[in-house]
Design an enzyme around this catalytic site. Structure first.
Site, PDB file in Angstrom:
ATOM      1  N   ASN A   1      -3.498  -7.183  -7.079  1.00  0.00           N
ATOM      2  CA  ASN A   1      -2.700  -6.927  -6.407  1.00  0.00           C
ATOM      3  C   ASN A   1      -2.827  -9.365  -5.273  1.00  0.00           C
ATOM      4  OD1 ASN A   1      -2.174  -4.568  -7.198  1.00  0.00           O
ATOM      5  ND2 ASN A   1      -2.435  -3.561  -5.668  1.00  0.00           N
ATOM      6  N   ASP A   2      -3.895  -9.072  -4.984  1.00  0.00           N
ATOM      7  CA  ASP A   2      -4.438 -10.227  -4.214  1.00  0.00           C
ATOM      8  C   ASP A   2      -4.380 -11.457  -4.761  1.00  0.00           C
ATOM      9  OD1 ASP A   2      -4.475  -9.040  -1.463  1.00  0.00           O
ATOM     10  OD2 ASP A   2      -5.998  -7.755  -1.827  1.00  0.00           O
TER      11      ASP A   2
ATOM     12  N   HIS B   1       0.818  -1.262  -0.416  1.00  0.00           N
ATOM     13  CA  HIS B   1       0.279   0.259  -0.159  1.00  0.00           C
ATOM     14  C   HIS B   1       0.501   1.279  -0.118  1.00  0.00           C
ATOM     15  CE1 HIS B   1      -3.102  -2.754   0.835  1.00  0.00           C
ATOM     16  NE2 HIS B   1      -4.197  -1.850  -0.342  1.00  0.00           N
TER      17      HIS B   1
ATOM     18  N   ARG C   1     -15.677   0.235  -4.075  1.00  0.00           N
ATOM     19  CA  ARG C   1     -15.328  -0.507  -3.898  1.00  0.00           C
ATOM     20  C   ARG C   1     -16.211  -0.267  -2.437  1.00  0.00           C
ATOM     21  NH1 ARG C   1      -9.087  -3.445  -3.009  1.00  0.00           N
ATOM     22  NH2 ARG C   1      -9.388  -1.744  -1.284  1.00  0.00           N
TER      23      ARG C   1
ATOM     24  N   ARG D   1     -11.254   3.032  -3.527  1.00  0.00           N
ATOM     25  CA  ARG D   1     -11.178   2.546  -2.123  1.00  0.00           C
ATOM     26  C   ARG D   1     -10.943   3.171  -0.657  1.00  0.00           C
ATOM     27  NH1 ARG D   1      -5.657   1.555  -4.996  1.00  0.00           N
ATOM     28  NH2 ARG D   1      -5.120  -1.349  -5.023  1.00  0.00           N
TER      29      ARG D   1
ATOM     30  N   GLU E   1     -10.283 -11.482  -7.072  1.00  0.00           N
ATOM     31  CA  GLU E   1      -9.163 -11.602  -6.066  1.00  0.00           C
ATOM     32  C   GLU E   1      -8.732 -12.528  -5.606  1.00  0.00           C
ATOM     33  OE1 GLU E   1      -8.483  -7.622  -3.932  1.00  0.00           O
ATOM     34  OE2 GLU E   1     -10.278  -8.020  -3.459  1.00  0.00           O
TER      35      GLU E   1
ATOM     36  N   ARG F   1       2.422 -10.262  -0.764  1.00  0.00           N
ATOM     37  CA  ARG F   1       2.238  -8.895  -1.977  1.00  0.00           C
ATOM     38  C   ARG F   1       3.112  -7.889  -1.110  1.00  0.00           C
ATOM     39  NH1 ARG F   1      -3.375  -6.045  -1.593  1.00  0.00           N
ATOM     40  NH2 ARG F   1      -2.930  -4.319  -1.914  1.00  0.00           N
TER      41      ARG F   1
ATOM     42  N   CYS G   1      -8.081  -4.021 -11.905  1.00  0.00           N
ATOM     43  CA  CYS G   1      -8.062  -2.463 -10.645  1.00  0.00           C
ATOM     44  C   CYS G   1      -6.883  -2.733 -10.107  1.00  0.00           C
ATOM     45  CB  CYS G   1      -9.148  -2.174 -10.600  1.00  0.00           C
ATOM     46  SG  CYS G   1      -9.777  -3.336  -9.175  1.00  0.00           S
TER      47      CYS G   1
HETATM   48  C1  PEP Z   1      -5.863  -6.055  -5.611  1.00  0.00           C
HETATM   49  O1  PEP Z   1      -5.508  -6.383  -4.716  1.00  0.00           O
HETATM   50  O2  PEP Z   1      -5.632  -5.828  -6.895  1.00  0.00           O
HETATM   51  C2  PEP Z   1      -6.823  -4.295  -5.154  1.00  0.00           C
HETATM   52  C3  PEP Z   1      -7.217  -3.456  -6.479  1.00  0.00           C
HETATM   53  O3  PEP Z   1      -7.518  -4.378  -3.621  1.00  0.00           O
HETATM   54  P1  PEP Z   1      -6.067  -3.874  -3.060  1.00  0.00           P
HETATM   55  O4  PEP Z   1      -5.218  -3.243  -3.706  1.00  0.00           O
HETATM   56  O5  PEP Z   1      -6.469  -2.751  -1.693  1.00  0.00           O
HETATM   57  O6  PEP Z   1      -6.090  -5.089  -1.815  1.00  0.00           O
HETATM   58 MG    MG Z   2      -7.528  -6.281  -2.810  1.00  0.00          MG
END
Ligand code: PEP
Ligand code: MG
Length: 561
Positions: free
Chosen positions: A462-463, A218, A350, A316, A439, A473, A510
């Site tokens: 990402n997840d 993040h 979201r 988010r 995810e 991650r 996304c």
């Molecule tokens: C992801 O997991 O790709 C996502 C967009 O959500 P976040 O990065 O906020 O977990």
């Molecule tokens: Mg995510």
């Protein structure tokens, strides 16, 4: 992508992973950690300990007053979040403008200067404690008193923890913990940053470099959101001395060390030119032969909105409430969503994605041995269903009030039954565009069945990478597994896109992968219908897509798998 195992760049600088494009240069300042209390000492000279207590409190007070003055002048601290604790106003303080921040810092200075606090610490010295432990005892006592009062005052208890860490650091001769606010532009260097730290950065921070962290952490996401150049997983950066002038290249991950004034000016000039060049690109996303691909924004609040995209693809919402000790009320949420809806035509909201690397203190979730595999995202609804109900009510109300085209989606959906339950509750409130994030591999594998329940899918790469490759991650040593070019990830994306095509429903990406210009044609070739990314990435993705026909995108996608 740079190799995180390689600490030094060939030019004698350092190397890490560039995670947010752009270049910057300036003196670096390290974010100091909270001080650890040493073992208690036998007190030989109580007068000397008392003097040390008084000196520490005076130094904290003077530092806060100086920061307040800087904030009032608008030289840093304008959005500064003080320390790791909550400044008065909780999350609001993190976003405070110059005047608000100055008031907050002055209020903190008054607490540090409170004679009762000093008397408590002096009494603790008389009881035989050394200066650092006397300060610790006095602040802890005041904190407990406030916490016992409940309500607003209990929320202020965290401020006392922050002040305590500062006083103990001053007493031990250590640097003040928390985000620095030196009153001039600087590069922030840290071991790692929490989402709350990053969300509250002052405008004096020109770039971020962390020793830990990964490409989808993040820190990376928030840096991109703010258009700040950032490098993570940079071994050796925290060993440099504060004040060292460094350059940061957020694309290549290279850190230049010990720059001359001319070199600093050159870095700033080239960054300005590149930003100006990209800022001139405009128009909707299209391949060379006109196939439309929506280019959307990832935002954490209205402050991240920028012109030049075709809407918001990921709002988010948890980023609005990271610091809150109490659940944001329905009215507060309506106000926050309205601010975004009123300014952006189409918005994919979201619902709160709490847990693991994004803890939301107000939820009061107990610690878990494996938080990434536990109660997070939509799973919070299993234990606290009223939170989602209030949020959906607030989203629906803000949508009604603004007439915005509000889409809503849930994070961490794992089964078609979860998707169906979420869709039912959202539709019951008049929200007509309801989706699920993909995810978790289980969701991708049953994308067709998810799409029987919802109107669209949005792939959180990402997840999805984290859970497909069993790779944290945030882990700086596993960047190769988290690389969005991994064929296994691309195959899951393809499965979702195929399901979308068959159902005639949109499937977007996304996750951070959507903002990688080289990957964009591949994702489009796989059948993805929209790409949602930080505003800073939009121009280069638009430029890259315009160079390839849809057929070429399909060929690239076939090659990449
Ligand atoms: C992801 O997991 O790709 C996502 C967009 O959500 P976040 O990065 O906020 O977990
Ligand atoms: Mg995510």
């Amino acid at each position: 992508m740079a190799d995180p195992g390689r600490p030094a760049a060939p030019d004698g600088g350092l190397a890490g992973l560039g995670v947010s494009q752009g270049r910057a240069a300036g003196p670096m300042i390290r974010m100091a950690p909270q001080p650890a209390l040493p073992s208690p000492r036998q007190v030989a000279d109580p007068a000397a300990e008392t003097a040390a207590v008084v000196k520490a409190l005076e130094s904290v007070t003077a530092d806060l007053r100086q920061r307040a003055a800087n904030a009032a002048r608008g030289t840093g601290g304008g959005a500064t979040r003080e320390g790791g604790g909550a400044a008065p106003g909780g999350g609001d303080a993190a976003q405070a403008g110059g005047g608000d921040a100055a008031e907050i810092l002055d209020a903190l200075a008054m607490i540090a200067d409170d004679p009762m606090l000093r008397e408590d610490a002096e009494a603790a010295v008389r009881d035989g404690l050394d200066a650092p432990h006397a300060l610790d005892a006095a602040f802890t006592h005041h904190r407990e008193t406030l916490a016992a009062l409940g309500g607003y005052l209990a929320e202020r208890a965290a401020d006392l923890d922050d002040l305590k860490h500062r006083a103990v650091a001053a007493c031990l001769g250590l640097p003040m913990p928390g985000i620095p606010a030196p009153g001039h532009p600087y590069v922030l260097v840290a071991e790692d940053l929490s989402p709350a730290d990053t969300a509250g950065l002052g405008t004096d921070v020109v770039a971020l470099v962390t020793e830990k962290g990964g490409p989808t952490s993040h820190t990376a996401i928030l840096a991109r959101g703010r258009g700040l150049p950032a490098v993570v997983a940079c071994a050796g950066i925290t060993a440099l001395t504060d004040g060292t002038v460094i350059s940061v290249d957020g694309k290549t991950g290279r850190i230049g060390v010990g720059l001359t004034d001319e070199a600093v000016a050159e870095v700033r000039r080239s960054d300005r030119e590149e930003r100006e060049r990209l800022a001139n690109s405009s128009g909707p996303g299209r391949t060379a032969d006109g196939h439309p691909v929506k280019l959307l924004l990832n935002i954490g609040s209205a402050a991240d909105l920028r012109p030049g995209a075709e809407g918001v693809g990921l709002f988010r919402t948890e980023f609005l409430f990271l610091d809150r000790k109490r659940e944001p009320s329905f009215e507060e949420q309506v106000a926050a969503y309205t601010e975004v809806f009123a300014r952006a035509g189409t918005v994919v909201v979201r619902t709160l994605d709490a847990g693991t690397d994004k803890p939301l203190p107000f939820l009061g979730l107990p610690p878990e041995p494996n938080p990434a595999l536990g109660i997070r995202g939509l799973r919070v609804d299993r234990v606290l269903p009223a939170v989602l109900d209030t949020q959906l009510d607030a989203i629906a109300e803000a949508a009604r009030a603004t007439g915005a085209d509000a889409w809503v989606m849930a994070p961490m959906v794992t089964t078609p039954a979860e998707a169906a339950g979420f869709a039912r509750r959202a539709r019951a409130r008049g929200l007509t565009r309801v989706g699920a994030m993909v995810e978790v591999p289980a969701a991708a594998l049953l994308a067709d069945r998810l799409l029987a329940e919802v109107d669209f899918l949005s792939i959180g790469t990402n997840d999805l990478s984290q859970y497909t490759f069993a790779a944290d991650r945030q882990h700086p040593g596993l960047a190769d597994l988290l690389d969005p070019w991994q064929p296994a990830l691309l195959k899951l994306i393809a499965a979702c896109a195929d399901a979308g095509r068959a159902a005639g429903k949109p499937v977007g990406v996304c996750g951070e992968a959507a903002g990688d210009p080289r990957l964009a044609p591949v994702l489009v070739g796989l059948g993805v219908t929209s790409l949602s990314m930080a505003a800073v990435c939009v121009p280069s993705v638009r430029e890259e897509l315009s160079q390839h026909t849809l057929e070429e995108c399909r060929e690239l996608a076939a090659l990449a798998q």
